[in-house]
Design a protein around this motif. Structure first.
Motif, mmCIF file in Angstrom:
data_model
loop_
_atom_site.group_PDB
_atom_site.id
_atom_site.type_symbol
_atom_site.label_atom_id
_atom_site.label_comp_id
_atom_site.label_asym_id
_atom_site.label_seq_id
_atom_site.Cartn_x
_atom_site.Cartn_y
_atom_site.Cartn_z
ATOM 1 N N PHE A 1 0.814 -1.214 0.000
ATOM 2 C CA PHE A 1 0.000 0.000 0.000
ATOM 3 C C PHE A 1 0.850 1.268 0.000
ATOM 4 O O PHE A 1 0.473 2.271 -0.614
ATOM 5 C CB PHE A 1 -0.946 0.013 1.202
ATOM 6 N N ALA A 2 1.980 1.264 0.697
ATOM 7 C CA ALA A 2 2.814 2.475 0.752
ATOM 8 C C ALA A 2 3.217 2.917 -0.653
ATOM 9 O O ALA A 2 3.139 4.110 -1.000
ATOM 10 C CB ALA A 2 4.043 2.230 1.620
ATOM 11 N N ASN A 3 3.637 1.965 -1.481
ATOM 12 C CA ASN A 3 4.015 2.295 -2.858
ATOM 13 C C ASN A 3 2.799 2.629 -3.716
ATOM 14 O O ASN A 3 2.871 3.468 -4.618
ATOM 15 C CB ASN A 3 4.788 1.128 -3.475
ATOM 16 N N TYR A 4 1.674 1.990 -3.436
ATOM 17 C CA TYR A 4 0.427 2.294 -4.150
ATOM 18 C C TYR A 4 0.029 3.750 -3.919
ATOM 19 O O TYR A 4 -0.301 4.472 -4.869
ATOM 20 C CB TYR A 4 -0.670 1.343 -3.666
ATOM 21 N N PHE A 5 0.074 4.204 -2.670
ATOM 22 C CA PHE A 5 -0.284 5.593 -2.367
ATOM 23 C C PHE A 5 0.662 6.558 -3.073
ATOM 24 O O PHE A 5 0.239 7.598 -3.582
ATOM 25 C CB PHE A 5 -0.220 5.845 -0.854
ATOM 26 N N ARG A 6 1.928 6.197 -3.120
ATOM 27 C CA ARG A 6 2.927 7.080 -3.733
ATOM 28 C C ARG A 6 2.770 7.114 -5.253
ATOM 29 O O ARG A 6 2.768 8.194 -5.868
ATOM 30 C CB ARG A 6 4.329 6.597 -3.358
ATOM 31 N N ARG B 1 0.508 10.914 3.840
ATOM 32 C CA ARG B 1 0.661 9.486 4.178
ATOM 33 C C ARG B 1 0.223 9.236 5.615
ATOM 34 O O ARG B 1 -0.408 8.221 5.925
ATOM 35 C CB ARG B 1 2.136 9.079 3.995
ATOM 36 N N GLY B 2 0.539 10.165 6.505
ATOM 37 C CA GLY B 2 0.087 10.041 7.885
ATOM 38 C C GLY B 2 -1.415 10.166 8.001
ATOM 39 O O GLY B 2 -2.064 9.443 8.773
ATOM 40 N N GLY C 1 7.744 -5.396 -15.101
ATOM 41 C CA GLY C 1 6.728 -4.490 -15.631
ATOM 42 C C GLY C 1 5.342 -5.085 -15.684
ATOM 43 O O GLY C 1 4.416 -4.458 -16.195
ATOM 44 N N PHE C 2 5.179 -6.301 -15.144
ATOM 45 C CA PHE C 2 3.862 -6.944 -15.144
ATOM 46 C C PHE C 2 2.946 -6.304 -14.107
ATOM 47 O O PHE C 2 1.739 -6.218 -14.307
ATOM 48 C CB PHE C 2 4.033 -8.444 -14.869
ATOM 49 N N PHE C 3 3.526 -5.855 -13.002
ATOM 50 C CA PHE C 3 2.767 -5.157 -11.972
ATOM 51 C C PHE C 3 3.012 -3.660 -12.100
ATOM 52 O O PHE C 3 4.130 -3.223 -12.372
ATOM 53 C CB PHE C 3 3.186 -5.595 -10.567
ATOM 54 N N SER C 4 1.969 -2.887 -11.867
ATOM 55 C CA SER C 4 2.100 -1.433 -11.872
ATOM 56 C C SER C 4 0.912 -0.837 -11.129
ATOM 57 O O SER C 4 -0.192 -1.384 -11.169
ATOM 58 C CB SER C 4 2.140 -0.885 -13.301
ATOM 59 N N PHE C 5 1.153 0.293 -10.443
ATOM 60 C CA PHE C 5 0.069 0.988 -9.768
ATOM 61 C C PHE C 5 -0.424 2.189 -10.565
ATOM 62 O O PHE C 5 -1.300 2.916 -10.106
ATOM 63 C CB PHE C 5 0.532 1.455 -8.382
ATOM 64 N N THR C 6 0.133 2.404 -11.748
ATOM 65 C CA THR C 6 -0.288 3.526 -12.587
ATOM 66 C C THR C 6 -1.229 3.081 -13.694
ATOM 67 O O THR C 6 -1.726 3.914 -14.449
ATOM 68 C CB THR C 6 0.937 4.228 -13.198
ATOM 69 N N THR C 7 -1.488 1.781 -13.808
ATOM 70 C CA THR C 7 -2.430 1.263 -14.803
ATOM 71 C C THR C 7 -3.838 1.216 -14.205
ATOM 72 O O THR C 7 -3.999 1.162 -12.983
ATOM 73 C CB THR C 7 -2.025 -0.149 -15.245
ATOM 74 N N PRO C 8 -4.882 1.227 -15.066
ATOM 75 C CA PRO C 8 -6.255 1.180 -14.533
ATOM 76 C C PRO C 8 -6.530 -0.064 -13.697
ATOM 77 O O PRO C 8 -7.154 0.000 -12.643
ATOM 78 C CB PRO C 8 -7.120 1.201 -15.801
ATOM 79 N N VAL C 9 -6.054 -1.231 -14.154
ATOM 80 C CA VAL C 9 -6.253 -2.489 -13.430
ATOM 81 C C VAL C 9 -4.967 -2.847 -12.704
ATOM 82 O O VAL C 9 -3.885 -2.862 -13.303
ATOM 83 C CB VAL C 9 -6.659 -3.624 -14.398
ATOM 84 N N LYS C 10 -5.070 -3.106 -11.421
ATOM 85 C CA LYS C 10 -3.905 -3.457 -10.596
ATOM 86 C C LYS C 10 -3.868 -4.979 -10.426
ATOM 87 O O LYS C 10 -4.672 -5.563 -9.684
ATOM 88 C CB LYS C 10 -3.981 -2.789 -9.225
ATOM 89 N N VAL C 11 -2.953 -5.628 -11.133
ATOM 90 C CA VAL C 11 -2.887 -7.088 -11.130
ATOM 91 C C VAL C 11 -2.573 -7.623 -9.725
ATOM 92 O O VAL C 11 -3.107 -8.661 -9.316
ATOM 93 C CB VAL C 11 -1.834 -7.588 -12.147
ATOM 94 N N THR C 12 -1.725 -6.902 -8.999
ATOM 95 C CA THR C 12 -1.398 -7.342 -7.630
ATOM 96 C C THR C 12 -2.658 -7.447 -6.778
ATOM 97 O O THR C 12 -2.853 -8.419 -6.051
ATOM 98 C CB THR C 12 -0.424 -6.349 -6.970
ATOM 99 N N ILE D 1 11.430 6.240 4.562
ATOM 100 C CA ILE D 1 12.844 6.616 4.373
ATOM 101 C C ILE D 1 13.310 6.128 3.009
ATOM 102 O O ILE D 1 13.947 6.860 2.245
ATOM 103 C CB ILE D 1 13.727 6.009 5.482
ATOM 104 N N LEU D 2 12.989 4.866 2.703
ATOM 105 C CA LEU D 2 13.396 4.301 1.414
ATOM 106 C C LEU D 2 12.668 4.954 0.246
ATOM 107 O O LEU D 2 13.270 5.250 -0.792
ATOM 108 C CB LEU D 2 13.117 2.785 1.414
ATOM 109 N N ILE D 3 11.360 5.196 0.425
ATOM 110 C CA ILE D 3 10.543 5.695 -0.685
ATOM 111 C C ILE D 3 10.751 7.187 -0.904
ATOM 112 O O ILE D 3 10.968 7.636 -2.034
ATOM 113 C CB ILE D 3 9.049 5.387 -0.424
ATOM 114 N N GLU D 4 10.679 7.973 0.173
ATOM 115 C CA GLU D 4 10.725 9.431 0.063
ATOM 116 C C GLU D 4 12.153 9.971 0.036
ATOM 117 O O GLU D 4 12.490 10.804 -0.813
ATOM 118 C CB GLU D 4 9.963 10.049 1.247
#
Length: 420
Positions: free
Chosen positions: A33-38, A48-49, A162-173, A237-240
């Motif tokens: 979810f953290a990466n999905y929100f980002r 995020r908080g 590249g099979f998973f992505s959170f920027t596509t309309p359908v989220k395969v994950t 820390i890792l993401i931001e």
């Protein structure tokens, strides 16, 4: 393994299959979810908080929800919880809704997850043999950790390819997670048929405050802060600060899960052999060290004194893995509760009450931590976390004293004089 499985009761095997399925689903949804929100919503540290409000609010409401539906029994409620998680994630899988709508379905998914948390522990303990409680809890957690490792590997490969992505309309994950929630729904339904009143016993669930649970609830409060550090601020820390993507956090989760597969059964044996107090003290000391290192590192990265590449990436990744491994000691609290309840029927109410206290603190700390991160710097989030780890240590010392006094009171008169 072949020698052990025939001796394991059928309901326990069904339960293990159910928690594997649920853990796989959570690894493909809650775990990213953290990466999905980002990626999907470009949220800031403060936002995020704020997201943690609707995400953690179900934890506060958990005790009231379980009380309202206690007449269904634990295994039926666990089945419904899987359905709620499915409903929440399937919508997020099929589209990228407006931010406000996303929060509604995030709440539904989180509601199912938080209702399932105390139920899963309570059902697991009711199926375990009393003399093997620590070992069985170690087994349950090792199985869940193994499932987390598998999903970590899948997420890593999926995002790298590249099979998973959170920027596509359908989220395969999220689609895969939804299918697995359907599987866990079916398995909990089977468990209910197999156990009937044993693991699905109808209990009156309520808020329960007793003097004997004071240390358990104090540990739940400190756990609320520790959890937010692990799930929200450490990954940030890792993401931001370091610009890492979902594949990085996935491989780190996979590494910590691989360690956990071997560590958690050992922790279960340590519980039976060394006792709860020593492990609670060890956990507190390790959290103090981890949070101190997080604070120093994040402060230097935020100020630009350290480069967010090379060795520093390895250092933060190592801290991330250690944080996850230390957090796996949380099952010690559940075993501690089981050792102090006067009646097994109070396990579920006490777990639900602790979960609500945990999440009151979690929500508050998510907001406050986000403000502190944005206004003063990330290091202060972790330094305050150190204060809670110190409080956890103090409570652990009281637990040790209480446990020693209880052991003395059960011993013979001659031994009591020595305890004196």
């Amino acid at each position: 393994m072949r020698k052990r499985l025939p001796d394991m009761p059928r309901p326990m095997r069904t339960y293990l299959a159910a928690i594997i399925c649920s853990a796989l689903a959570l690894g493909l949804s809650d775990g990213v979810f953290a990466n999905y929100f980002r990626d999907a919503y470009q949220v800031t540290a403060l936002e995020r908080g704020i997201i943690e409000g609707p995400r953690e609010l179900p934890g506060v409401l958990c005790v009231f929800i379980t009380a309202a539906f206690a007449f269904l029994g634990e295994t039926k409620m666990a089945t419904i919880a899987q359905a709620l998680m499915f409903l929440g994630i399937i919508v997020l899988a099929l589209c990228t809704p407006p931010f406000g709508v996303m929060l509604i379905f995030l709440f539904i998914n989180s509601l199912g997850m938080h209702v399932a948390m105390p139920l899963q522990d309570s059902i697991g303990m009711s199926l375990a043999e009393p003399e093997k409680l620590g070992r069985r809890m170690g087994l349950y957690n090792a199985v869940k950790t193994g499932a987390t490792m598998l999903t970590g590997a899948l997420v890593f490969v999926g995002f790298r390819a590249g099979f998973f992505s959170f920027t596509t309309p359908v989220k395969v994950t999220f689609l895969l997670a939804a299918a697995l929630f359907v599987g866990s729904f079916a398995l909990y339904a089977r468990l209910h048929r197999q156990t009937g009143a044993k693991a699905g016993e109808r209990r009156h669930v309520r808020l329960i405050f007793r003097h004997r649970y004071r240390y358990f609830y104090a540990l739940a409060v400190t756990r609320g802060v520790q959890k937010q550090v692990m799930y929200v601020f450490a990954p940030w820390i890792l993401i931001e600060l370091m610009g890492q993507r979902a594949d990085t956090t996935a491989i780190l989760s996979m590494c910590s899960a691989l360690i956990g597969i071997f560590l958690l059964p050992q922790v279960g044996r340590w519980i039976d052999r060394l006792g709860v107090p020593r492990l609670l003290i060890l956990e507190s000391l390790l959290f103090l060290a981890v949070y101190g290192c997080y604070g120093l590192t994040s402060g230097a990265l935020h100020a630009g004194r350290l480069a967010a590449t090379g060795l520093m990436v390895a250092v933060v990744c190592g801290l991330y893995i250690l944080d996850r491994c230390v957090s796996s000691l949380g099952m010690v609290r559940t075993v501690y509760l089981r050792s102090i309840v006067p009646d097994p029927s109070e396990v579920m109410p006490a777990l639900s009450t602790a979960l609500s206290l945990d999440h009151v603190v979690s929500i508050a700390w998510a907001y406050v931590g986000g403000i502190i991160w944005s206004a003063w710097g990330p290091q202060y989030v972790f330094y305050i976390g150190m204060l809670f780890a110190a409080a956890n240590l103090v409570v652990s010392l009281y637990v040790r004293r209480e446990t020693a006094e209880a052991a003395c009171s059960r011993s013979s008169r001659r031994t009591r004089r020595r305890c004196g």
